[in-house]
Design an enzyme around this catalytic site. Sequence first.
Site, PDB file in Angstrom:
ATOM      1  N   ASP A 104       0.853  -1.208   0.000  1.00 39.26           N
ATOM      2  CA  ASP A 104       0.000   0.000   0.000  1.00 39.26           C
ATOM      3  C   ASP A 104       0.880   1.246   0.000  1.00 39.26           C
ATOM      4  O   ASP A 104       2.089   1.167   0.161  1.00 39.26           O
ATOM      5  CB  ASP A 104      -0.866  -0.020   1.267  1.00 39.26           C
ATOM      6  CG  ASP A 104      -0.004  -0.054   2.521  1.00 39.26           C
ATOM      7  OD1 ASP A 104       0.384   1.015   2.992  1.00 39.26           O
ATOM      8  OD2 ASP A 104       0.331  -1.159   3.013  1.00 39.26           O
ATOM      9  N   ASP A 138       0.476   3.647   2.305  1.00 41.22           N
ATOM     10  CA  ASP A 138       0.196   4.230   3.612  1.00 41.22           C
ATOM     11  C   ASP A 138      -0.963   5.237   3.469  1.00 41.22           C
ATOM     12  O   ASP A 138      -1.995   4.864   2.921  1.00 41.22           O
ATOM     13  CB  ASP A 138       1.477   4.847   4.214  1.00 41.22           C
ATOM     14  CG  ASP A 138       1.372   5.000   5.723  1.00 41.22           C
ATOM     15  OD1 ASP A 138       0.881   4.068   6.377  1.00 41.22           O
ATOM     16  OD2 ASP A 138       1.748   6.052   6.241  1.00 41.22           O
TER      17      ASP A 138
HETATM   18  N1  LIG Z   1       1.234   1.359   5.774  1.00 36.65           N
HETATM   19  C1  LIG Z   1       1.702   0.502   6.665  1.00 36.65           C
HETATM   20  N2  LIG Z   1       2.147   0.940   7.862  1.00 36.65           N
HETATM   21  C2  LIG Z   1       2.646   0.060   8.766  1.00 36.65           C
HETATM   22  N3  LIG Z   1       2.730  -1.262   8.554  1.00 36.65           N
HETATM   23  C3  LIG Z   1       2.297  -1.734   7.382  1.00 36.65           C
HETATM   24  N4  LIG Z   1       2.263  -2.984   6.892  1.00 36.65           N
HETATM   25  C4  LIG Z   1       1.725  -2.933   5.666  1.00 36.65           C
HETATM   26  N5  LIG Z   1       1.423  -1.658   5.324  1.00 36.65           N
HETATM   27  C5  LIG Z   1       1.764  -0.883   6.397  1.00 36.65           C
END
Ligand SMILES: Nc1ncnc2[nH]cnc12
Length: 289
Positions: free
Chosen positions: A208, A210
């Site tokens: 992703d 975030d």
């Molecule tokens: N955006 C994110 N922040 C923290 N841990 C994660 N693991 C997967 N995506 C994450």
Amino acid sequence: MAMKIGVIGGSGIYDIPGLEEARWQAVETPWGAPSDEVLTGRLDGIEMVFLPRHGRGHVHSPTAVPYRANIDALKRLGVTDVISVSACGSFREEMAPGDFVVVDQFIDRTFAREKSFFGTGGVAHVSVAHPTCARLSAACVSAALDAGITVHDGGTYLAMEGPQFSTLAESRMYRAWGADVIGMTNMPEAKLAREAELCYASVAMVTDYDCWHPEHDNVDVAAVIATLTGNAEKARNLVGRLPGLLGSARAACPHGCDHALEHAMITAPDKRDPALLARLDAVAGRVLG
Ligand SMILES: Nc1ncnc2[nH]cnc12
Ligand SMILES: CSC[C@H]1O[C@H](OP(=O)(O)O)[C@H](O)[C@@H]1O
């Protein structure tokens, strides 16, 4: 010395199929129980040990993962080289969901975890200037390329405490700091691996963006799992290529990971706590005699 590969599987990776003579077994450590039983076996003639970081069924939160017991258990079983496989968010447009990043630096923002095997009556300071093993990381990059995975060679992983994801202000700040990816588990794992004189490489699988990216939704577990379903298969493919790349005869680490404790212990021999020394039997037995 014989190569023995340890794999710590993160979110979405709770086993590795295809091991010969595969067997789940319990391991006891002086630091308590590891996250779960470990899966031992062989792949292409090389001994492998797999440990699901959060336990099968994803039981342990990032804060509650028993990091010291996990690293001790791998060391105790004779593992020489540890590959961490983790899900992460990305701070870089070009590090897209589905890409892998073989991380080479960390910013440790965790604060609610035991971070060292050492302490009162047995103080030691190891260097983590280069917290991952360049030899093992290079093998991971080669394995990823061979498997047709889009892989980034190097990157800075920001380890946050969690379990909540970041605020927008935090996400923007971490980007400005120069972090490339974010996760909740590689610290203190990498520091503990160094204390235990294990080579450690981190394969971070981007799931992703975030919450900083104006054109992408804010991260949630559903998004992570959706991307992970494809990533887990890629990760297994990568791991399956490592025995062929690493070989069974292991030369000493050219970067000194396996001698990290050489000049690290500072507590005078007559001031050392016998109870702590006993707990350090696997981790520091080489230097404590
Ligand atoms: N955006 C994110 N922040 C923290 N841990 C994660 N693991 C997967 N995506 C994450
Ligand atoms: C399931 S989303 C957040 C969770 O995923 C990552 O786990 P891991 O590093 O073990 O793959 C992240 O660090 C969080 O623990």
